[in-house]
Design a protein around this motif. Structure first.
Motif, PDB file in Angstrom:
ATOM      1  N   ALA A  68     -93.863  12.055 -36.261  1.00  0.00           N
ATOM      2  CA  ALA A  68     -94.613  12.708 -35.180  1.00  0.00           C
ATOM      3  C   ALA A  68     -93.941  12.447 -33.836  1.00  0.00           C
ATOM      4  O   ALA A  68     -93.870  13.337 -32.978  1.00  0.00           O
ATOM      5  CB  ALA A  68     -96.052  12.194 -35.166  1.00  0.00           C
ATOM      6  N   VAL A  69     -93.446  11.231 -33.634  1.00  0.00           N
ATOM      7  CA  VAL A  69     -92.733  10.900 -32.399  1.00  0.00           C
ATOM      8  C   VAL A  69     -91.466  11.741 -32.272  1.00  0.00           C
ATOM      9  O   VAL A  69     -91.132  12.234 -31.195  1.00  0.00           O
ATOM     10  CB  VAL A  69     -92.390   9.390 -32.361  1.00  0.00           C
ATOM     11  N   LEU A  70     -90.738  11.903 -33.380  1.00  0.00           N
ATOM     12  CA  LEU A  70     -89.523  12.716 -33.351  1.00  0.00           C
ATOM     13  C   LEU A  70     -89.840  14.173 -33.017  1.00  0.00           C
ATOM     14  O   LEU A  70     -89.093  14.836 -32.293  1.00  0.00           O
ATOM     15  CB  LEU A  70     -88.790  12.626 -34.695  1.00  0.00           C
ATOM     16  N   GLU A  71     -90.937  14.687 -33.540  1.00  0.00           N
ATOM     17  CA  GLU A  71     -91.354  16.038 -33.191  1.00  0.00           C
ATOM     18  C   GLU A  71     -91.664  16.129 -31.703  1.00  0.00           C
ATOM     19  O   GLU A  71     -91.267  17.078 -31.019  1.00  0.00           O
ATOM     20  CB  GLU A  71     -92.592  16.434 -34.007  1.00  0.00           C
ATOM     21  N   PHE A  72     -92.371  15.133 -31.198  1.00  0.00           N
ATOM     22  CA  PHE A  72     -92.792  15.131 -29.795  1.00  0.00           C
ATOM     23  C   PHE A  72     -91.592  15.107 -28.852  1.00  0.00           C
ATOM     24  O   PHE A  72     -91.608  15.723 -27.782  1.00  0.00           O
ATOM     25  CB  PHE A  72     -93.683  13.913 -29.543  1.00  0.00           C
ATOM     26  N   THR A  73     -90.545  14.410 -29.236  1.00  0.00           N
ATOM     27  CA  THR A  73     -89.368  14.273 -28.386  1.00  0.00           C
ATOM     28  C   THR A  73     -88.251  15.245 -28.749  1.00  0.00           C
ATOM     29  O   THR A  73     -87.116  15.099 -28.279  1.00  0.00           O
ATOM     30  CB  THR A  73     -88.822  12.823 -28.458  1.00  0.00           C
ATOM     31  N   ASP A  74     -88.551  16.238 -29.586  1.00  0.00           N
ATOM     32  CA  ASP A  74     -87.564  17.244 -30.017  1.00  0.00           C
ATOM     33  C   ASP A  74     -86.362  16.613 -30.696  1.00  0.00           C
ATOM     34  O   ASP A  74     -85.218  17.036 -30.492  1.00  0.00           O
ATOM     35  CB  ASP A  74     -87.088  18.080 -28.819  1.00  0.00           C
ATOM     36  N   LEU A  75     -86.599  15.605 -31.538  1.00  0.00           N
ATOM     37  CA  LEU A  75     -85.527  14.920 -32.243  1.00  0.00           C
ATOM     38  C   LEU A  75     -85.635  15.052 -33.761  1.00  0.00           C
ATOM     39  O   LEU A  75     -84.873  14.414 -34.487  1.00  0.00           O
ATOM     40  CB  LEU A  75     -85.519  13.427 -31.874  1.00  0.00           C
ATOM     41  N   ALA A  76     -86.560  15.863 -34.230  1.00  0.00           N
ATOM     42  CA  ALA A  76     -86.780  15.959 -35.672  1.00  0.00           C
ATOM     43  C   ALA A  76     -85.521  16.390 -36.416  1.00  0.00           C
ATOM     44  O   ALA A  76     -85.274  15.959 -37.542  1.00  0.00           O
ATOM     45  CB  ALA A  76     -87.929  16.918 -35.971  1.00  0.00           C
ATOM     46  N   ASP A  77     -84.697  17.228 -35.787  1.00  0.00           N
ATOM     47  CA  ASP A  77     -83.477  17.710 -36.446  1.00  0.00           C
ATOM     48  C   ASP A  77     -82.452  16.601 -36.653  1.00  0.00           C
ATOM     49  O   ASP A  77     -81.542  16.743 -37.480  1.00  0.00           O
ATOM     50  CB  ASP A  77     -82.830  18.815 -35.604  1.00  0.00           C
ATOM     51  N   TYR A  78     -82.587  15.504 -35.911  1.00  0.00           N
ATOM     52  CA  TYR A  78     -81.601  14.424 -35.964  1.00  0.00           C
ATOM     53  C   TYR A  78     -82.088  13.222 -36.769  1.00  0.00           C
ATOM     54  O   TYR A  78     -81.450  12.172 -36.751  1.00  0.00           O
ATOM     55  CB  TYR A  78     -81.275  13.945 -34.543  1.00  0.00           C
ATOM     56  N   ALA A  79     -83.203  13.341 -37.476  1.00  0.00           N
ATOM     57  CA  ALA A  79     -83.834  12.188 -38.120  1.00  0.00           C
ATOM     58  C   ALA A  79     -82.879  11.398 -39.009  1.00  0.00           C
ATOM     59  O   ALA A  79     -82.884  10.162 -38.999  1.00  0.00           O
ATOM     60  CB  ALA A  79     -85.042  12.635 -38.935  1.00  0.00           C
ATOM     61  N   GLY A  80     -82.035  12.079 -39.771  1.00  0.00           N
ATOM     62  CA  GLY A  80     -81.150  11.397 -40.697  1.00  0.00           C
ATOM     63  C   GLY A  80     -79.776  11.085 -40.148  1.00  0.00           C
ATOM     64  O   GLY A  80     -78.943  10.508 -40.852  1.00  0.00           O
ATOM     65  N   ALA A  81     -79.513  11.431 -38.890  1.00  0.00           N
ATOM     66  CA  ALA A  81     -78.193  11.191 -38.302  1.00  0.00           C
ATOM     67  C   ALA A  81     -78.082   9.757 -37.799  1.00  0.00           C
ATOM     68  O   ALA A  81     -79.075   9.149 -37.372  1.00  0.00           O
ATOM     69  CB  ALA A  81     -77.957  12.165 -37.151  1.00  0.00           C
ATOM     70  N   ARG A  82     -76.874   9.208 -37.850  1.00  0.00           N
ATOM     71  CA  ARG A  82     -76.640   7.882 -37.282  1.00  0.00           C
ATOM     72  C   ARG A  82     -76.768   7.967 -35.773  1.00  0.00           C
ATOM     73  O   ARG A  82     -76.143   8.811 -35.125  1.00  0.00           O
ATOM     74  CB  ARG A  82     -75.260   7.361 -37.663  1.00  0.00           C
ATOM     75  N   ALA A  83     -77.566   7.087 -35.199  1.00  0.00           N
ATOM     76  CA  ALA A  83     -77.868   7.167 -33.772  1.00  0.00           C
ATOM     77  C   ALA A  83     -76.615   7.052 -32.916  1.00  0.00           C
ATOM     78  O   ALA A  83     -76.486   7.719 -31.882  1.00  0.00           O
ATOM     79  CB  ALA A  83     -78.868   6.073 -33.397  1.00  0.00           C
ATOM     80  N   GLY A  84     -75.668   6.211 -33.332  1.00  0.00           N
ATOM     81  CA  GLY A  84     -74.467   6.002 -32.538  1.00  0.00           C
ATOM     82  C   GLY A  84     -73.512   7.166 -32.531  1.00  0.00           C
ATOM     83  O   GLY A  84     -72.572   7.187 -31.732  1.00  0.00           O
ATOM     84  N   SER A  85     -73.726   8.159 -33.409  1.00  0.00           N
ATOM     85  CA  SER A  85     -72.806   9.296 -33.503  1.00  0.00           C
ATOM     86  C   SER A  85     -73.276  10.494 -32.683  1.00  0.00           C
ATOM     87  O   SER A  85     -72.588  11.515 -32.645  1.00  0.00           O
ATOM     88  CB  SER A  85     -72.658   9.727 -34.967  1.00  0.00           C
ATOM     89  N   LEU A  86     -74.416  10.385 -32.021  1.00  0.00           N
ATOM     90  CA  LEU A  86     -75.006  11.526 -31.331  1.00  0.00           C
ATOM     91  C   LEU A  86     -74.507  11.630 -29.896  1.00  0.00           C
ATOM     92  O   LEU A  86     -74.029  10.651 -29.317  1.00  0.00           O
ATOM     93  CB  LEU A  86     -76.534  11.384 -31.334  1.00  0.00           C
TER      94      LEU A  86
END
Length: 612
Positions: A485-503
């Motif tokens: 729900a937080v990822l949806e709220f912050t428009d990050l749902a598309d990146y859920a499975g991505a490594r954070a350091g690669s974004l």
């Protein structure tokens, strides 16, 4: 349900492997091969515990031989001198070793990296000297004979085949327990400590507690391994606990794959067989193991398991890339509202449940600072600051460089202590509370310089933010649902499975903000959230901050972008040279001569143009 299903699948696989090994032990009639299987199981226990400490918590220890000895001598002394039943003595061995692990953890928690290795190395050397020189207690170099072994059901001593079955059973139990722990809250907490201790603490994770637990688990399993060897041999002396053993146990983890659940088993199999092969050339053992250690550290940092994981990742990269591109394209083409933002797919009620706590008093102060002082030697960065922050309001903290803004944020969040003064949260004194206690109480933050757990996925980062909320009736599944729900709220749902350091940098900024929101904060502190963002990203940040304020979360934002400050803030606080010189609404701050003189110099048009 997927979490439970994944655990059951992994547990079933482990049980099948254990059953096959047990069947192999029953089929073998050679003590030589049974001995290899037995030592493989012992080394697996040692490696599984050390993997928690070194692979997950990132604490490289060179004193595991001393813990191995703690378990061995416990079972030796209890069965030969105290007359304990061998089963009770075996059960006591990991407990004693765990207590010794706590003693090692106390000094080790204060150091990192090479210093930690030296502290644990010193313990191993002291342990070896102690058992060698204390002849009356430990038998010196001669050791302790007549250690009472376990008995089979017919009353006879265990055969080597029985010992192999026992170590397989104990290994399976240890694997299942660690599988449950490391794939949940506990494992994420340990990995976050390895990646960034300050960020982990500000996410509600007790650094000292989890490091100590990692030491205890590693010590208990190494002690159990030592006890098994002592009872099976019915003899133990100081020759078993050389520095070579400590290096060997660490190498088991590094070569197999540190930080992976299956790495210790792979390392135990490979190195046990290597050790058997090198037994015919004892002079070459130290050279070979040293070379393997360097190889594992520098050329194969993810171990043998990492090689297979990388191959699997490479094989699926094209599919994953295509899927992500499709999702991102769909997101870009999604309709936007009047403010230029794409509407979230989660309803407001669900968001409030995921992001906010129970209703709080909006009249009484949420956070109050009383006469806060902070000095670093002769440099004073906070001088008698008195400040009240209210719930459900967006506050901004501004001032020229060196005004003490970041210092004040660090004091509020517990990263650094105040030299004098009082910090109250909803009337409760939290002046001496640590950062993780304040985070659990609802005071969370982002950082001026990004502190993401780059090796974790975006979803894992956000769930770490909810660490202090995962307890009691709030289960792992609830945390996962709220994180999404937080990822949806912050428009990050598309990146859920991505490594954070690669974004991209701007996306990483939002991930850090999402991680803070997952803790359901009462007060969210943003330390220069627009730093490094382009104008479009800054506008989107302002819209997101307003959305957060609309949910009832209080915000304190340190920011240099005056247009952003004037646009989103209800209340502005101005610092200059560690002193609070003004506070009030945006209009009042724009017209305040102290602000114009101290913050913006003599050019009054600057702030007017920024506001426009």
């Amino acid at each position: 349900m997927s979490i439970v299903r994944d655990f059951r699948r992994s547990a079933l696989g482990a049980a099948v492997v254990a059953a096959l090994l047990a069947g192999l032990a029953g089929w073998l009639d050679s003590d030589f091969y049974l001995r290899i299987l037995f030592m493989c199981g012992v080394y697996y226990l040692c490696a599984a515990g050390t993997n928690v400490l070194a692979g997950y918590a990132g604490q490289k220890s060179l004193g595991q031989a001393g813990l191995f000895a703690a378990g061995a001598y416990t079972v030796a002394l209890l069965t030969t001198s105290a007359g304990w039943h061998p089963a009770l003595a075996l059960a006591a061995a990991p407990v004693v070793a765990a207590l010794v692990g706590v003693l090692i953890a106390l000094p080790s928690l204060r150091v990192k990296g090479p210093s930690l290795a030296l502290v644990t190395l010193a313990f191993g050397i002291v342990a070896q000297k102690l058992v060698t020189e204390w002849t009356d207690m430990f038998g010196g170099a001669q050791g302790i004979y007549g250690i009472v072994p376990l008995n089979a059901l017919n009353g006879e001593a265990y055969t080597l085949q029985h010992w192999v079955w026992l170590v397989i059973a104990l290994g399976l139990v240890a694997h299942l327990v660690l599988l449950h722990l490391l794939r949940g809250k506990f494992g994420r907490a340990l990995l976050s400590l390895q990646l960034d201790e300050i960020a982990a603490s500000c996410a509600g994770i007790s650094v000292y507690r989890y490091k100590t637990l990692a030491f205890v688990i590693a010590a208990a399993l190494c002690g159990l391994g030592g006890a098994l060897v002592a009872q099976q041999n019915q003899y133990f002396n100081s020759d078993f606990i050389t520095f070579h053993l400590s290096v060997f146990i660490l190498l088991l983890v590094l070569l197999g794959g540190a930080g992976t659940i299956h790495g210790p088993l792979v390392g135990a199999i490979v190195l046990t067989l290597t050790d058997v092969y090198l037994a015919q050339w004892p002079f070459a053992q130290h050279f070979v193991y040293g070379a393997m250690l360097l190889f594992a550290l520098y050329l194969m940092p993810e171990g043998v398991v990492g090689l297979f994981r990388r191959r699997k990742t490479t094989g699926t990269a094209m599919v994953a890339s295509t899927a992500t591109s499709t999702v991102n394209a769909a997101s870009v083409n999604a309709p936007v509202d009047a403010t230029g933002t794409r509407p979230a797919s989660v309803d407001t009620g669900a968001l409030r449940s995921a992001l906010t706590r129970d209703a709080i008093d909006t009249v009484a102060p949420l956070l109050e600072l009383r006469d806060i002082h902070k000095a670093f030697g002769g440099i004073v960065t906070a001088r008698g600051i008195n400040l009240v922050l209210q719930a459900h309001r967006i506050h901004a903290l501004i001032g020229p460089n060196g005004a003490g803004k970041s210092t004040l944020i660090n004091i509020i969040t517990g990263v650094i202590p105040a030299s004098a003064g009082t910090v109250l949260l909803q009337g409760r004194d939290i002046t001496t509370a640590s950062a993780h206690v304040r985070a659990a109480a609802g005071v969370v933050r982002t950082f001026q310089n990004l502190r993401l757990f780059g090796a974790m996925t975006v979803l894992e980062n956000v769930i770490v933010g909810a660490h202090s909320r995962i307890q009691g009736t709030h289960r792992e599944a609830d945390a996962l649902r709220n994180a999404r729900a937080v990822l949806e709220f912050t428009d990050l749902a598309d990146y859920a499975g991505a490594r954070a350091g690669s974004l991209p940098y701007g996306v990483q900024r939002r991930v850090e903000l999402a991680r803070a929101l997952a803790s359901q904060p009462l007060l969210l502190l943003l330390d220069e959230p627009a730093a490094g963002l382009n104008p479009q990203e800054t506008r989107e940040l302002g819209q997101l901050v307003r959305k957060i304020g609309a949910l009832g979360i209080a915000v304190l934002m340190v920011e240099h972008d005056m247009s952003l400050v004037m646009e989103v803030s209800d209340h502005i606080v101005v610092l200059d040279n560690g002193t609070l010189i003004a506070e009030g609404g945006p209009a009042a701050i724009q017209a305040d001569p102290k602000v114009i003189a101290a913050y913006l110099g003599s050019d009054e048009l600057i702030i007017e143009e920024a506001a426009a």
